[in-house]
Enzyme design. Sequence first.
Site, PDB file in Angstrom:
ATOM      1  N   TYR A 112      16.537  48.525  51.396  1.00 39.01           N
ATOM      2  CA  TYR A 112      16.570  48.480  49.938  1.00 39.01           C
ATOM      3  C   TYR A 112      17.572  47.409  49.532  1.00 39.01           C
ATOM      4  O   TYR A 112      18.752  47.482  49.888  1.00 39.01           O
ATOM      5  CB  TYR A 112      16.990  49.837  49.329  1.00 39.01           C
ATOM      6  N   GLN A 144      11.092  54.858  43.059  1.00 32.93           N
ATOM      7  CA  GLN A 144       9.694  54.690  43.497  1.00 32.93           C
ATOM      8  C   GLN A 144       9.610  53.896  44.799  1.00 32.93           C
ATOM      9  O   GLN A 144       8.783  54.183  45.665  1.00 32.93           O
ATOM     10  CB  GLN A 144       8.828  54.058  42.393  1.00 32.93           C
ATOM     11  N   ASN A 164      21.509  51.695  42.872  1.00 34.37           N
ATOM     12  CA  ASN A 164      22.115  52.431  41.753  1.00 34.37           C
ATOM     13  C   ASN A 164      21.869  53.935  41.894  1.00 34.37           C
ATOM     14  O   ASN A 164      21.400  54.412  42.924  1.00 34.37           O
ATOM     15  CB  ASN A 164      21.610  51.868  40.415  1.00 34.37           C
ATOM     16  N   SER A 172      31.454  50.086  44.323  1.00 38.59           N
ATOM     17  CA  SER A 172      32.398  49.360  45.181  1.00 38.59           C
ATOM     18  C   SER A 172      33.843  49.745  44.880  1.00 38.59           C
ATOM     19  O   SER A 172      34.180  50.080  43.741  1.00 38.59           O
ATOM     20  CB  SER A 172      32.255  47.861  44.940  1.00 38.59           C
ATOM     21  N   GLN A 217      36.079  43.324  42.986  1.00 36.51           N
ATOM     22  CA  GLN A 217      35.219  44.511  43.118  1.00 36.51           C
ATOM     23  C   GLN A 217      34.919  45.113  41.760  1.00 36.51           C
ATOM     24  O   GLN A 217      33.833  45.655  41.552  1.00 36.51           O
ATOM     25  CB  GLN A 217      35.834  45.530  44.070  1.00 36.51           C
ATOM     26  N   HIS A 273      31.581  44.332  40.066  1.00 34.77           N
ATOM     27  CA  HIS A 273      30.310  44.862  40.538  1.00 34.77           C
ATOM     28  C   HIS A 273      29.700  45.861  39.574  1.00 34.77           C
ATOM     29  O   HIS A 273      28.486  45.982  39.465  1.00 34.77           O
ATOM     30  CB  HIS A 273      30.487  45.582  41.879  1.00 34.77           C
ATOM     31  N   GLU A 315      36.844  52.055  50.576  1.00 33.29           N
ATOM     32  CA  GLU A 315      35.782  51.243  51.190  1.00 33.29           C
ATOM     33  C   GLU A 315      36.399  49.961  51.784  1.00 33.29           C
ATOM     34  O   GLU A 315      36.165  49.619  52.927  1.00 33.29           O
ATOM     35  CB  GLU A 315      34.750  50.891  50.112  1.00 33.29           C
ATOM     36  N   HIS A 316      37.192  49.259  50.943  1.00 31.58           N
ATOM     37  CA  HIS A 316      37.867  48.036  51.400  1.00 31.58           C
ATOM     38  C   HIS A 316      39.359  48.207  51.240  1.00 31.58           C
ATOM     39  O   HIS A 316      39.818  48.612  50.166  1.00 31.58           O
ATOM     40  CB  HIS A 316      37.478  46.826  50.538  1.00 31.58           C
ATOM     41  N   ASP A 368      32.632  40.146  52.130  1.00 29.53           N
ATOM     42  CA  ASP A 368      31.374  40.410  51.416  1.00 29.53           C
ATOM     43  C   ASP A 368      30.285  39.427  51.826  1.00 29.53           C
ATOM     44  O   ASP A 368      29.096  39.750  51.758  1.00 29.53           O
ATOM     45  CB  ASP A 368      31.583  40.282  49.902  1.00 29.53           C
ATOM     46  N   GLU A 402      20.867  85.287  77.675  1.00 33.64           N
ATOM     47  CA  GLU A 402      20.291  85.093  76.326  1.00 33.64           C
ATOM     48  C   GLU A 402      18.971  85.847  76.185  1.00 33.64           C
ATOM     49  O   GLU A 402      18.249  85.666  75.199  1.00 33.64           O
ATOM     50  CB  GLU A 402      20.059  83.594  76.074  1.00 33.64           C
ATOM     51  N   HIS A 446      12.667  81.050  80.297  1.00 32.24           N
ATOM     52  CA  HIS A 446      13.620  80.006  80.679  1.00 32.24           C
ATOM     53  C   HIS A 446      14.144  80.297  82.093  1.00 32.24           C
ATOM     54  O   HIS A 446      14.188  79.424  82.964  1.00 32.24           O
ATOM     55  CB  HIS A 446      14.833  79.980  79.735  1.00 32.24           C
TER      56      HIS A 446
END
Length: 436
Positions: free
Chosen positions: A136, A197, A220, A243, A265, A268, A333-334, A367, A421, A426
Site C-alpha cells: 500500500y 477498498q 491513513n 510520524s 516530521q 507529515h 519511531e525516530h 526517510d 494428555e 498420538h
Amino acid sequence: MSTPLKITRLDANQVDFKQHLDALLAWEGVSDKSVNERVEEIIAAVRERGDAALVEYTARFDGLQVNSMADLILDRARLELALERITPEQRTALEVAAERVRIYHEHQTQPSWRYTEADGTVLGQQITPLDRAGLYVPGGKASYPSSVIMNAVPAKVAGVPEVVMVVPTPRGEINELVLAAACLAGVDRVFTIGGAQAVAALAYGTESVPRVDKIVGPGNIYVATAKRAVFGQVGIDMIAGPSEILVICDGQTDPDWIAMDLFSQAEHDEDAQSILLSPDAAFLDAVEASLNKLLDSLERADMVRISLENRGALIKVDSLEHACEISNRIAPEHLELSVADPDALLPAIRHAGAIFMGRFTPEALGDYCAGPNHVLPTSGTARFSSPLGVYDFQKRSSVIFCSPEGASELAKTASVLARGESLTAHARSAEYRIKP
Ligand SMILES: NC(=O)c1ccc[n+]([C@@H]2O[C@H](COP(=O)([O-])OP(=O)(O)OC[C@H]3O[C@@H](n4cnc5c(N)ncnc54)[C@H](O)[C@@H]3O)[C@@H](O)[C@H]2O)c1
Ligand SMILES: N[C@H](CO)Cc1c[nH]c[nH+]1
Ligand SMILES: [Zn+2]
C-alpha cells in the site's frame, strides 16, 4: 510575523509531568466507531461485488471516474514509461536510494539452517519467501516515492516473486516519480486504487486484483483500520500511526537544525509528533525561537503549526541519561541523538524504531536514502516491534528428519507425554516407531 507558536514546555521534574506526557502521547487511530463501520461496509462490498465496488469507491473517495477496472491497472510498460518521463536528476536520486536500501537489506537475509544429531536425526529451519506481497503506497494528501522503495526493495531482496502495489491517484493525478520508483524497485503491477477498498481487494482478491499473502505499507486511518480488519485473512506488517520524532540534544547543535528536524516530521500530518529533550533550558529557548523564526518559511506551515501545538513539546531534563529514560518510556519511531558522543548513550536506548546518531544524522536522511527502512513502529510499539525488513517477507518452516534409531528414542518420550494428555493416537503413532 504570524502568531507565536504555542508549543508545550515541560520540566521532567514537575510533579504532574507524567500526566502531561501521557496526555501528549495519547493517540488511538483506529478506535473511531464511524470509521470502523464505514471500513466494514467497504470491505463487505469489495468481497461481494469485486471490481465494480472498486470502480465505485474510486469515483466516490478519489474523485476519479472510470469506465471499468481496466482503467485502474498499470502494467510494467507504463512503469517504464514513467522512468523515461522523470528528470535525469530524479532518476539518479531514485537509483541511489534504491541501491543503498537494497544493500542495507541484503544484510538482513538469513540462510536456512540444519544440524545432525549423533543418531542421524536432522533438525533445521527452511526460509521461504511469500508467494505474493501487496504494497500500500499512500497517495491521499501527498505522494511517497520513497515509501515505494522502502516497501518493494526488501520484498524483492527476500525473493518474493510477485509484488503488486496499490496507490490512490486522487482526481486521476498520477505521480510519475511514484511509478518510476515502482519500476526501479521491481514492482510487477500497479492498481490505482486506495483506502479501505484497496486493502480489501488485496486481502480477498477481485476479478482483476490478485489476492496477496501479506499487505505492507503505511496509510491513513481508513487504511490502518482496514488492515487491522483483514489481519488473519492475510498477514500485515503493522498498524502505522502518524510520524514521530524525538530529539535528545546536549545543547550544542545549531538550534535552527534542531527546529528543522522537529518540523520534518510535523509536516507529515496534523497528528504527527515532534518532541525535544535537553538538559539545557537556554537551548530549549533558542530552539523555540528558531521554530518561530523558520515556521513561516515552510510550504506546510499550517499543518506543522497544528501538529506542534497539539502534540509537540520541548522538555527540560536533568541529564542526557535522564533523557534516555524518558525516551524509553516514549519508545519513539525516530530518535535523534544530537550529542557529541552518541555511542555513549546508545546502550541506554532500549526502545526506538530507528536511532540517528550525532549532529550530522538528521532523520530526513533515513526517510530517503541512508539505507535502513523508513517504515517503522509508531505510537510506542517500538517496545515490541521492529522496522519493516526482509524478514517480513519470509516465513520459516521447521524441518525434522528422524533416523530409525532417533525415532525409536524420541518415541519413548513422546509416548509418555501423549498418554499424559490422554491422546492415545498420538502415543500409538509414536510407539509404532519404537524398535522391538
Ligand atoms: N510511517 C510511514 O512510513 C509513512 C510513510 C508515508 C506516509 N505515512 C502516513 O500515511 C498517511 C497517508 O495518508 P493519506 O490520506 O495521504 O493517503 P492514503 O493513501 O493513506 O489515503 C487516501 C485514501 O483514503 C480514503 N479515504 C479518504 N477519505 C475517506 C472517507 N471519508 N471515507 C472513506 N475513505 C476515505 C480514500 O480511499 C483515499 O484513496 C499519512 O498519515 C502519513 O503520515 C506514513
Ligand atoms: N518519515 C516517514 C515515516 O515516518 C517516511 C517519509 C516518507 N517521506 C518522507 N518521510
Ligand atoms: Zn518523513
